[in-house]
Design an enzyme around this catalytic site. Structure first.
Site, short mmCIF file in Angstrom:
data_model
loop_
_atom_site.label_atom_id
_atom_site.label_comp_id
_atom_site.label_asym_id
_atom_site.label_seq_id
_atom_site.Cartn_x
_atom_site.Cartn_y
_atom_site.Cartn_z
N GLN A 185 -6.11 5.20 2.89
CA GLN A 185 -5.81 5.14 1.47
C GLN A 185 -4.47 5.80 1.12
OE1 GLN A 185 -7.25 3.49 -0.90
NE2 GLN A 185 -8.86 2.68 0.42
N SER A 186 -3.52 5.70 2.01
CA SER A 186 -2.21 6.32 1.81
C SER A 186 -1.46 5.74 0.61
CB SER A 186 -1.36 6.14 3.08
OG SER A 186 -0.01 6.44 2.83
N ASN A 187 -1.05 6.61 -0.31
CA ASN A 187 -0.20 6.20 -1.42
C ASN A 187 1.18 5.77 -0.92
OD1 ASN A 187 -2.08 6.98 -3.56
ND2 ASN A 187 -1.64 9.08 -2.93
N CYS B 177 1.96 4.47 2.01
CA CYS B 177 1.90 3.15 2.65
C CYS B 177 1.85 2.05 1.60
CB CYS B 177 0.69 3.08 3.58
SG CYS B 177 0.89 4.02 5.11
#
Length: 331
Positions: A74-76, A78
């Site tokens: 859930q990387s912002n 990325c």
């Protein structure tokens, strides 16, 4: 005048500053303001886009046509990279830390919507061999005729760091316009780049303000070394050296909780309370933990009544949705 590298203008800047009147009154302590970097754009909102403006410009200027970066499912960062790549016609590959079976939701759904190629790596291998994983993927793509550029976690490295040097200048200009003086700027620290940029920017533009970080992963010692490393990397692109010395790095440890991106009930209750008090949403990974820590430190007397604090709202709203079933809404 400070000379910046070229920047690809992607964010909606300047982002506004506004006061949290109700929370400030409730705490009966310092005046708390928000720097609304959750409003830097639409889908690509959040602090990561500031770093990517300089990172992507550097990649394009050096002939790269493919971006490789990494982070959690859930990387912002990325998600922001995926949409920037889509906008600018670049191919995007995301190396994602697979701690559990990924659900096609929130940031991961948006990654796929933007057309990013996702590579899921089991946590043990990701955490022990990330550098080689990224290099191997780059070599594979280069052999296929691409020219791939590796962006580290959060774009927290030398060139990306300029995003928050520029943000410090932006804050200084807003302070003049709005007749404000901040005693502290407080930010979550997750990969180190936001804090490092603000610290260099403080030396240039905000000499009376102290930059304070609240780490949401690892520990203070880790980030002190990381911040010094990023600062040194940035000096390559500067016409002068602006060193950050260890005694000027202010990290408040103790609010990582159960671990990075892991939430405790009191943290989630705090996010709910602030949403209902101020109409502002903090995320459970970064801003929620950091603001939770700031309020706790205010209650402990670390920050005094009459002082002014600017909290950098770095965005991350999509991180709240995978944890929706953990919130307890009392009617």
């Amino acid at each position: 005048m400070f000379k910046y590298p070229r920047r690809e203008k992607l964010a909606f800047l300047p982002t506004p500053i506004h006061k949290l009147d109700k929370l400030s009154k409730l705490l009966d302590g310092p005046e708390i303001y928000l720097k609304r970097d959750d409003l830097t754009g639409s889908v690509v909102g959040g602090n990561k886009i500031r770093k990517l403006e300089y990172t992507i410009a550097h990649a394009i200027d050096n002939g790269y046509d493919t971006l490789i970066t990494c982070g959690g499912i859930q990387s912002n960062h990325c998600r922001a990279t995926a949409f920037v790549a889509s906008k600018l016609g670049l191919e995007c590959h995301l190396v994602l830390n697979k701690k559990e079976e990924p659900k096609m939701e929130a940031n991961l759904f948006l990654d796929k919507l933007a057309g990013a190629h996702t590579h899921y790596i089991l946590s043990e291998e990701y955490e022990s061999d990330l550098e080689n994983l990224l290099k191997n993927l780059k070599e594979k793509l280069d052999q296929e005729g691409r020219k791939a550029y590796i962006i580290p976690t959060g774009a927290s490295f030398g060139i990306g760091n300029f995003g928050y040097i520029k943000a410090a200048e932006e804050i200084s200009e807003q302070c003049i316009e709005e007749k404000l003086d901040f005693d502290y700027i407080v930010t979550a620290v997750g990969s180190g780049g936001t804090y490092t940029g603000l610290s260099i920017g403080q030396k240039l533009f905000l000499p009376k303000t102290k930059i304070v970080g609240i780490n949401v992963s690892d520990n203070k010692e880790y980030f002190v070394e990381k911040i010094k490393k990023i600062s040194k990397e940035s000096s390559i692109y500067m016409d002068r050296e602006i060193p950050i010395i260890e005694e000027n790095i202010h990290i408040i440890d103790g609010y990582v909780g159960l671990g990075y991106a892991q939430s405790k009930p009191d943290e989630l209750k705090f996010i709910t309370d602030v949403a209902r008090l101020e109409g502002v949403v903090f995320d459970p990974v970064y801003t929620g933990k950091a603001m939770f820590g700031l309020v706790d430190q205010i209650n402990k007397g670390t920050f005094k009544k009459g002082e002014k604090i600017l909290f950098v709202h770095t965005g991350g709203i999509f991180g709240i949705f995978p944890k929706s079933d953990m919130f307890n809404f009392e009617e």
